[in-house]
Design a protein around this motif. Sequence first.
Motif, short mmCIF file in Angstrom:
data_model
loop_
_atom_site.label_atom_id
_atom_site.label_comp_id
_atom_site.label_asym_id
_atom_site.label_seq_id
_atom_site.Cartn_x
_atom_site.Cartn_y
_atom_site.Cartn_z
N LYS A 1 56.71 -0.95 87.36
CA LYS A 1 57.73 -1.11 86.32
C LYS A 1 59.08 -0.58 86.80
O LYS A 1 60.12 -1.22 86.62
N HIS A 2 59.07 0.61 87.40
CA HIS A 2 60.33 1.21 87.87
C HIS A 2 60.87 0.48 89.10
O HIS A 2 62.08 0.42 89.32
N PHE A 3 59.96 -0.08 89.89
CA PHE A 3 60.39 -0.92 91.00
C PHE A 3 61.17 -2.12 90.48
O PHE A 3 62.22 -2.50 91.03
N GLN A 4 60.67 -2.73 89.42
CA GLN A 4 61.34 -3.89 88.83
C GLN A 4 62.69 -3.51 88.25
O GLN A 4 63.65 -4.28 88.33
N ASP A 5 62.78 -2.31 87.65
CA ASP A 5 64.07 -1.82 87.14
C ASP A 5 65.12 -1.77 88.25
O ASP A 5 66.26 -2.23 88.08
N LEU A 6 64.72 -1.17 89.38
CA LEU A 6 65.64 -1.03 90.50
C LEU A 6 65.91 -2.37 91.18
O LEU A 6 67.04 -2.66 91.59
N PHE A 7 64.87 -3.17 91.28
CA PHE A 7 65.00 -4.44 91.99
C PHE A 7 65.93 -5.41 91.26
O PHE A 7 66.68 -6.15 91.89
N SER A 8 65.89 -5.38 89.92
CA SER A 8 66.73 -6.30 89.15
C SER A 8 68.21 -6.04 89.39
O SER A 8 69.03 -6.96 89.37
N PHE A 9 68.56 -4.78 89.65
CA PHE A 9 69.94 -4.45 90.03
C PHE A 9 70.14 -4.62 91.52
O PHE A 9 71.14 -5.17 91.98
N GLY A 10 69.15 -4.16 92.30
CA GLY A 10 69.31 -4.11 93.75
C GLY A 10 69.31 -5.45 94.44
O GLY A 10 69.91 -5.59 95.51
N ILE A 11 68.65 -6.47 93.86
CA ILE A 11 68.59 -7.77 94.52
C ILE A 11 69.98 -8.35 94.72
O ILE A 11 70.27 -8.99 95.74
N ASN A 12 70.87 -8.09 93.76
CA ASN A 12 72.25 -8.54 93.92
C ASN A 12 72.94 -7.81 95.07
O ASN A 12 73.76 -8.38 95.78
N ILE A 13 72.59 -6.52 95.24
CA ILE A 13 73.18 -5.74 96.32
C ILE A 13 72.68 -6.25 97.67
O ILE A 13 73.45 -6.36 98.63
N VAL A 14 71.39 -6.59 97.74
CA VAL A 14 70.83 -7.11 99.00
C VAL A 14 71.52 -8.40 99.40
O VAL A 14 71.93 -8.58 100.56
N ILE A 15 71.65 -9.30 98.44
CA ILE A 15 72.32 -10.57 98.74
C ILE A 15 73.77 -10.32 99.14
O ILE A 15 74.30 -10.93 100.07
N LEU A 16 74.41 -9.37 98.42
CA LEU A 16 75.79 -9.03 98.74
C LEU A 16 75.90 -8.44 100.14
O LEU A 16 76.83 -8.77 100.90
N GLN A 17 74.97 -7.57 100.51
CA GLN A 17 74.99 -6.98 101.85
C GLN A 17 74.73 -8.04 102.92
O GLN A 17 75.30 -7.98 104.02
N PHE A 18 73.88 -8.99 102.60
CA PHE A 18 73.62 -10.09 103.51
C PHE A 18 74.90 -10.90 103.73
O PHE A 18 75.25 -11.27 104.86
N ILE A 19 75.59 -11.15 102.64
CA ILE A 19 76.87 -11.87 102.74
C ILE A 19 77.89 -11.04 103.50
O ILE A 19 78.62 -11.56 104.36
N ASN A 20 77.95 -9.74 103.18
CA ASN A 20 78.91 -8.87 103.85
C ASN A 20 78.65 -8.75 105.34
O ASN A 20 79.59 -8.53 106.13
N PHE A 21 77.39 -8.88 105.74
CA PHE A 21 77.09 -8.85 107.18
C PHE A 21 77.85 -9.96 107.89
O PHE A 21 78.51 -9.74 108.91
N PHE A 22 77.75 -11.18 107.38
CA PHE A 22 78.46 -12.29 108.01
C PHE A 22 79.97 -12.17 107.79
O PHE A 22 80.76 -12.63 108.61
N ASN A 23 80.34 -11.53 106.69
CA ASN A 23 81.75 -11.33 106.40
C ASN A 23 82.39 -10.37 107.40
O ASN A 23 83.52 -10.59 107.84
N LYS A 24 81.65 -9.30 107.76
CA LYS A 24 82.22 -8.24 108.58
C LYS A 24 81.71 -8.22 110.02
O LYS A 24 82.32 -7.56 110.88
N ARG A 25 80.60 -8.90 110.28
CA ARG A 25 80.02 -8.83 111.62
C ARG A 25 80.03 -10.15 112.37
O ARG A 25 79.75 -10.18 113.56
N SER A 26 80.30 -11.25 111.67
CA SER A 26 80.25 -12.55 112.35
C SER A 26 81.32 -12.67 113.42
O SER A 26 81.15 -13.40 114.39
N ASP A 27 82.43 -11.94 113.27
CA ASP A 27 83.44 -11.96 114.32
C ASP A 27 82.88 -11.37 115.62
O ASP A 27 83.02 -11.95 116.70
N ASN A 28 82.21 -10.21 115.50
CA ASN A 28 81.57 -9.61 116.69
C ASN A 28 80.50 -10.53 117.26
O ASN A 28 80.37 -10.67 118.49
#
Length: 486
Positions: free
Chosen positions: A202-229
């Motif tokens: 239950k508490h995993f789902q609480d955190l995951f419902s917020f965190g999944i957006n962060i994971v996708i955002l971090q995935f996007i940010n990786f290409f945003n900030k690291r694709s140049d390298n």
Amino acid sequence: MSIKQKAIKAVIWSAIQNWGSQAGSLIVFVILARLLTPEAFGIVALANVFLAFMNIFLDQGFAKALIQRQDLEPEHLDTAFWTHVSSGIVLTGLSFITAGLVADLFEQPQLIPILQCFSFLFFINSLSHVQKAILMREFAFQTMATRALLGIFIGGFVGIVMALWGFGVWSLVTQQFLYEFVEVFVLWGASDWRPRFKFSLKHFQDLFSFGINIVILQFINFFNKRSDNLLIGYFLGDVALGYYAIAYRVFKVMTQLLVFTTKQVALPTFSRLQTEPERFRKAFYKATKFTSLVAFPTFLGMTILAPELVFVLFGEKWIPAVPVMQVLAFAGIINSISLFKGSVFMAMGKPSWKLKIGLLHTALNLVGFLVAVRWGIVAVALAYVISSYIIFPISQWAISKLIKTPLLIYLKQFMTPLVSSFLMVVCILIAKKIVIDLVNQQVLLVVCIFIGTLIYVLTIRIIDPELFQELRDIPRGLSLFSKENK
């Protein structure tokens, strides 16, 4: 203690952490840049691209979810910890096994042992995420400062000694490894919380419902900030990446010094004010205004003094990094007034808004980098700057819609820093032209910085006396803070 008092103390300790650690890391970085080659920095930069990509799946956004939640229960902490540790073990094994494949992709066999060494960082880092989130919720930035400074000192000392003994690229690898290890050691020593052998779906789902957006955002940010390298390393090689990495590192250090001091405190502060819109807006205005007061003159000054800065700090062999640094400085200007927007989205429980804007920014960067890489590292840096300026009005529109910040009132926060900075740049250019043939590079740099600082401060005093008085009151606040903590 009120939220305002906590935030002020947190900003001070965050400043100690950022300024102290960045000053220390810059000193270490300068010494290592003089001892090592562009190839060494390039190959470690490539390894860090892979490390950053895998780290996306380590945190899973749970740390930010722990900070943001107002009704945090012990089960949230236990569940987050064991999720992190499990992910760390899996990522360590996966990274160790796939190191050869990554090295083959870039045709860099020397990457294999470096990646295998870095793979153990996933498990080490997994032990610190929850502890760090707890301390940030409690505004315990004194501990965060201690952690950073100790890591910089120990890792930097060992790295420099190894470079002097001829270990080459392994000096950089060991420095980074020790920094991460010290972080875990200090955080566990400072926190009283210890995990229980409990996991709640239950508490995993609480955190995951917020965190999944962060994971996708971090995935996007990786290409945003690291694709140049990634693209520079793949198409132009490790030497070109080494020059780009030096310029980007200076840009990143300056951003860390000038922006992240208050950004680090912004999320927990804004989260506590999410039900008080007027106080929220005032905190947002003040954070962006005071950041721009330092960031604007610094980055504009860097565009003028980059040749002298690189020559004095790193030596003549790094001169090809100068134009990249000058171009990236313009990204620093716009980033300095944009980085708080992410904290606003998170604090207001709207990570999906940040996700959508991040996705658009990443798409612009990827297209720009792919087009620009054929013309070299300066063109790649220019593509990054252009995409940042395109995305700025879009993100500001979203902020205005969320917390009701009228555009004119928002832009008014930056008028004094902007006017003062432009006048400062004109005076530096005049001074540089007058004395450039009379003194060496070191003296020229000192003279220009002194004149620029003097002109900037005097201009603020003339055009905005009220703001100047606020700045003069900061040392008194620091003095009171010091007395309270004796």
